[in-house]
Every structure is written in structure tokens, then in C-alpha cells.
Design a protein around this motif. Sequence first.
Motif, mmCIF file in Angstrom:
data_model
loop_
_atom_site.group_PDB
_atom_site.id
_atom_site.type_symbol
_atom_site.label_atom_id
_atom_site.label_comp_id
_atom_site.label_asym_id
_atom_site.label_seq_id
_atom_site.Cartn_x
_atom_site.Cartn_y
_atom_site.Cartn_z
ATOM 1 N N THR A 15 -6.638 -6.884 79.862
ATOM 2 C CA THR A 15 -6.080 -5.773 80.643
ATOM 3 C C THR A 15 -5.474 -4.702 79.753
ATOM 4 O O THR A 15 -5.601 -3.517 80.043
ATOM 5 C CB THR A 15 -5.033 -6.277 81.652
ATOM 6 O OG1 THR A 15 -4.018 -7.003 80.967
ATOM 7 C CG2 THR A 15 -5.671 -7.142 82.720
ATOM 8 N N SER A 16 -4.856 -5.096 78.657
ATOM 9 C CA SER A 16 -4.289 -4.103 77.726
ATOM 10 C C SER A 16 -5.379 -3.259 77.090
ATOM 11 O O SER A 16 -5.245 -2.034 76.980
ATOM 12 C CB SER A 16 -3.480 -4.796 76.633
ATOM 13 O OG SER A 16 -2.396 -5.481 77.174
ATOM 14 N N SER A 17 -6.457 -3.903 76.676
ATOM 15 C CA SER A 17 -7.541 -3.152 76.029
ATOM 16 C C SER A 17 -8.251 -2.232 77.027
ATOM 17 O O SER A 17 -8.624 -1.106 76.682
ATOM 18 C CB SER A 17 -8.538 -4.101 75.371
ATOM 19 O OG SER A 17 -9.202 -4.892 76.333
ATOM 20 N N ILE A 18 -8.420 -2.678 78.261
ATOM 21 C CA ILE A 18 -9.041 -1.830 79.286
ATOM 22 C C ILE A 18 -8.151 -0.623 79.576
ATOM 23 O O ILE A 18 -8.622 0.509 79.620
ATOM 24 C CB ILE A 18 -9.318 -2.630 80.578
ATOM 25 C CG1 ILE A 18 -10.401 -3.672 80.332
ATOM 26 C CG2 ILE A 18 -9.721 -1.706 81.715
ATOM 27 C CD1 ILE A 18 -10.572 -4.650 81.484
ATOM 28 N N ARG A 19 -6.863 -0.863 79.766
ATOM 29 C CA ARG A 19 -5.919 0.225 80.053
ATOM 30 C C ARG A 19 -5.901 1.251 78.915
ATOM 31 O O ARG A 19 -5.984 2.456 79.151
ATOM 32 C CB ARG A 19 -4.514 -0.338 80.257
ATOM 33 C CG ARG A 19 -3.485 0.733 80.613
ATOM 34 C CD ARG A 19 -2.075 0.243 80.481
ATOM 35 N NE ARG A 19 -1.814 -0.038 79.079
ATOM 36 C CZ ARG A 19 -1.140 -1.086 78.631
ATOM 37 N NH1 ARG A 19 -0.654 -1.969 79.466
ATOM 38 N NH2 ARG A 19 -0.945 -1.272 77.343
ATOM 39 N N ASP A 20 -5.846 0.768 77.672
ATOM 40 C CA ASP A 20 -5.815 1.678 76.525
ATOM 41 C C ASP A 20 -7.107 2.482 76.401
ATOM 42 O O ASP A 20 -7.081 3.667 76.074
ATOM 43 C CB ASP A 20 -5.548 0.896 75.236
ATOM 44 C CG ASP A 20 -4.162 0.262 75.226
ATOM 45 O OD1 ASP A 20 -3.305 0.689 76.024
ATOM 46 O OD2 ASP A 20 -3.945 -0.672 74.423
ATOM 47 N N ALA A 21 -8.244 1.851 76.677
ATOM 48 C CA ALA A 21 -9.529 2.551 76.590
ATOM 49 C C ALA A 21 -9.662 3.620 77.672
ATOM 50 O O ALA A 21 -10.163 4.717 77.413
ATOM 51 C CB ALA A 21 -10.676 1.548 76.688
ATOM 52 N N GLU A 60 -1.708 9.240 79.178
ATOM 53 C CA GLU A 60 -1.359 7.961 79.787
ATOM 54 C C GLU A 60 -1.473 8.092 81.292
ATOM 55 O O GLU A 60 -0.537 8.473 81.985
ATOM 56 C CB GLU A 60 0.053 7.525 79.406
ATOM 57 C CG GLU A 60 0.365 6.137 79.910
ATOM 58 C CD GLU A 60 1.770 5.668 79.592
ATOM 59 O OE1 GLU A 60 2.102 4.540 79.990
ATOM 60 O OE2 GLU A 60 2.527 6.417 78.976
ATOM 61 N N LEU A 61 -2.654 7.806 81.779
ATOM 62 C CA LEU A 61 -2.947 7.938 83.197
ATOM 63 C C LEU A 61 -2.689 6.620 83.925
ATOM 64 O O LEU A 61 -2.000 6.576 84.922
ATOM 65 C CB LEU A 61 -4.402 8.366 83.375
ATOM 66 C CG LEU A 61 -4.854 8.656 84.781
ATOM 67 C CD1 LEU A 61 -4.152 9.889 85.306
ATOM 68 C CD2 LEU A 61 -6.349 8.846 84.813
ATOM 69 N N VAL A 62 -3.227 5.537 83.400
ATOM 70 C CA VAL A 62 -3.045 4.206 83.973
ATOM 71 C C VAL A 62 -1.843 3.574 83.286
ATOM 72 O O VAL A 62 -1.866 3.347 82.083
ATOM 73 C CB VAL A 62 -4.310 3.339 83.774
ATOM 74 C CG1 VAL A 62 -4.081 1.936 84.302
ATOM 75 C CG2 VAL A 62 -5.510 3.972 84.441
ATOM 76 N N HIS A 63 -0.792 3.310 84.065
ATOM 77 C CA HIS A 63 0.432 2.760 83.484
ATOM 78 C C HIS A 63 0.350 1.249 83.341
ATOM 79 O O HIS A 63 0.709 0.706 82.308
ATOM 80 C CB HIS A 63 1.642 3.145 84.344
ATOM 81 C CG HIS A 63 1.885 4.613 84.368
ATOM 82 N ND1 HIS A 63 2.587 5.252 83.387
ATOM 83 C CD2 HIS A 63 1.497 5.579 85.230
ATOM 84 C CE1 HIS A 63 2.645 6.546 83.652
ATOM 85 N NE2 HIS A 63 1.987 6.764 84.771
ATOM 86 N N GLU A 64 -0.089 0.579 84.367
ATOM 87 C CA GLU A 64 -0.228 -0.875 84.353
ATOM 88 C C GLU A 64 -1.589 -1.242 84.934
ATOM 89 O O GLU A 64 -2.056 -0.609 85.871
ATOM 90 C CB GLU A 64 0.860 -1.543 85.214
ATOM 91 C CG GLU A 64 2.264 -1.374 84.718
ATOM 92 C CD GLU A 64 2.597 -2.250 83.536
ATOM 93 O OE1 GLU A 64 1.953 -3.310 83.370
ATOM 94 O OE2 GLU A 64 3.487 -1.873 82.776
ATOM 95 N N LEU A 65 -2.205 -2.253 84.365
ATOM 96 C CA LEU A 65 -3.447 -2.788 84.909
ATOM 97 C C LEU A 65 -3.213 -4.261 85.168
ATOM 98 O O LEU A 65 -2.864 -5.021 84.266
ATOM 99 C CB LEU A 65 -4.606 -2.588 83.935
ATOM 100 C CG LEU A 65 -5.962 -3.031 84.434
ATOM 101 C CD1 LEU A 65 -6.401 -2.181 85.620
ATOM 102 C CD2 LEU A 65 -6.998 -2.956 83.341
ATOM 103 N N LEU A 66 -3.378 -4.661 86.417
ATOM 104 C CA LEU A 66 -3.114 -6.030 86.835
ATOM 105 C C LEU A 66 -4.400 -6.671 87.329
ATOM 106 O O LEU A 66 -5.309 -5.986 87.796
ATOM 107 C CB LEU A 66 -2.067 -6.041 87.953
ATOM 108 C CG LEU A 66 -0.784 -5.265 87.671
ATOM 109 C CD1 LEU A 66 0.039 -5.141 88.942
ATOM 110 C CD2 LEU A 66 0.008 -5.915 86.581
#
Length: 156
Positions: free
Chosen positions: A116-122, A130-136
Amino acid sequence: MIKLVAVGLWVCVVALGSSYVMASKNADAATEGTDSTYFEGLDYRKTGNITIPMIADKAIQGYILAQFVFTIDGKVAQKLQVPPDPFILDEAFRRLYSTDGFNFEEPQRFDLTALTSSIRDAVNARYGQELVHELLVEQFDYIAKKDIRNGRPEVQ
């Protein structure tokens, strides 16, 4: 008789008054300790479902079924020409399809935090902000090919 009714009313007024004072005092104390600035203006949105085939030894070993939830600033989301959903699903598909370390015997050991961190950062890198703050993770299931029968998973 009148004295008894008057005493009863007095007890009711005192009980209601003290309850009101204590409730309002506790409500003030509860709102002082919370920091609501982080979630202020953020919207939660769900992506669609995604099915990713897991290939090893030149054959499909099974499928990953996934769905994600992400937080995004509501005001920024209204201004976007393209929502982040397709980018999140694209990054998830790329990362999961090309993974080498997936253990087919113990799929529950997969590192979802790193995913989830790598997807959010990409996704944020694609947008340049920084559009997506959290990805769950809403859903993450692995179905082995041997468990699929007639196009449907076996129910046990």
C-alpha cells in the motif's frame, strides 16, 4: 400531600440539573483532547475490485482478488479531470503481477504495508502532489487454482 409532591419535584429538578451540568462538563473535556485537523476535509473512496492472476512455473497458480480504500482531499478531488482510482488499480496490478516473493502456500504472509505504501507513493508521483493520503486494504484474497471448480471457488 402537597409537601410530598413539592419534595418529589424538587428532587427531580436537582437530579436533572446535576446531570445536565456533568454532561456538558464532560463534553467540553472530550472535545479539548481531540485533534480533528487530520481528517478534516478528507473523503474516503473505494476502488473497484481487481483480479490478478499469479503465475509461477509457466502456469497460473491462482488469483488475487483485491479492493482498496483511499483518502483524498474532497476539494482537490472535485477539481481533478481524472480520478485516482484507475491509477491505484494500475499500480496494484503492476506490483502484484510482477511480484516474485509471493508464497503460494502461505499467502497471508504477504507484506500489505509495503504494497500500500508503494502504490500510494507511485500514484502521488504520477500526479506530482500528495493526492492520496492513506491507502487501505478493503479486500485481499488469494484463491488457488486447485480450489476453483467450474469457474467458481469451492465453498467449504
